[in-house]
Scaffold this active site. Structure first.
Site, short mmCIF file in Angstrom:
data_model
loop_
_atom_site.label_atom_id
_atom_site.label_comp_id
_atom_site.label_asym_id
_atom_site.label_seq_id
_atom_site.Cartn_x
_atom_site.Cartn_y
_atom_site.Cartn_z
N GLY A 1 48.46 33.91 43.17
CA GLY A 1 48.82 33.97 41.77
C GLY A 1 49.68 32.83 41.27
N ASP B 1 56.86 42.41 39.49
CA ASP B 1 56.53 43.73 38.98
C ASP B 1 57.55 44.72 39.54
OD1 ASP B 1 55.13 46.07 38.13
OD2 ASP B 1 53.23 45.01 38.31
N LYS C 1 58.60 41.98 34.80
CA LYS C 1 58.49 43.27 34.11
C LYS C 1 59.71 44.11 34.45
CE LYS C 1 53.43 43.56 34.52
NZ LYS C 1 52.34 44.39 35.10
N VAL D 1 48.53 42.50 33.29
CA VAL D 1 48.16 41.26 32.63
C VAL D 1 47.32 40.38 33.57
CG1 VAL D 1 50.10 41.21 31.03
CG2 VAL D 1 50.38 40.20 33.29
N ASP E 1 45.16 37.89 38.37
CA ASP E 1 43.76 38.31 38.39
C ASP E 1 43.61 39.82 38.27
OD1 ASP E 1 42.65 39.37 41.48
OD2 ASP E 1 44.74 38.76 41.21
N ARG F 1 41.85 34.50 36.80
CA ARG F 1 42.97 33.64 37.20
C ARG F 1 42.99 32.33 36.43
NH1 ARG F 1 45.54 35.38 41.90
NH2 ARG F 1 44.24 36.52 43.37
#
Length: 184
Positions: free
Chosen positions: A48, A107, A135, A157, A163, A169
């Protein structure tokens, strides 16, 4: 690919390419100031963080080295499994190094908390974190993040490295998918 190319799969654009670029420029200036005269090792978290690492590193004026680590606590779905696995370890010795972990998103914080502990056990001078997205409402553990691009709501998201099922991505923005895409 842009938002129009996604058709009905895109619910909304949360952060535009321009917003991301502006914020990464600001973050790079902060990093340059904080690490002036120091040899920094950027540790990107695959997959990511590829976009964030590439764009952030090009905006830095300080010399940096880069290495990559792949850890996983996600399956093919939208929720963290909580189990952390090292898929690719670093090639660089961290002893005495200033390490800046570069993340795409934080996250729950579970994976990152584990990663910070793992890297600190390797004898670096320091370990800090830079992330494009965080987040806060989804946090399950407290993680001290030095550089945050944007705090976002607890929505799933995609784009800019993020992804869903290994798709999306490559999008130059961050957006949310329409519920029909993931069965939500």
């Amino acid at each position: 690919m842009d938002a129009e190319d996604m058709g009905a799969d895109l619910e909304k654009v949360l952060l535009s390419q321009e917003q991301i670029d502006t914020r990464l420029t600001e973050m790079a200036a902060e990093i340059d100031a904080d690490y002036a005269g120091r040899d920094v090792l950027l540790v990107g978290v695959l997959r990511g963080a590829v976009m964030v690492m590439a764009d952030l590193s090009r905006k830095l004026h300080s010399p940096v080295q880069m290495d990559w680590m792949a850890v996983s606590s996600y399956g093919s779905g939208t929720k963290s499994s909580g189990v952390v696995r090292i898929l690719k370890d670093l090639d660089t010795d961290l002893t005495g190094r200033d390490v800046l972990i570069v993340e795409d998103i934080i996250d729950s914080g579970l994976t990152l908390s584990w990663l910070v502990g793992n890297l600190r056990s390797r004898g670096p001078a320091s370990v800090e974190i830079a992330t494009l997205l965080r987040k806060p409402e989804a946090a399950k553990v407290a993680v001290d993040v030095r550089y945050v691009g944007f705090d976002i709501p607890p929505e799933f998201v995609v784009g800019y490295g993020l992804d869903y099922g290994e798709q999306y991505r490559h999008l130059p923005f961050v957006g949310t998918l329409a519920p029909h895409v993931y069965g939500g």
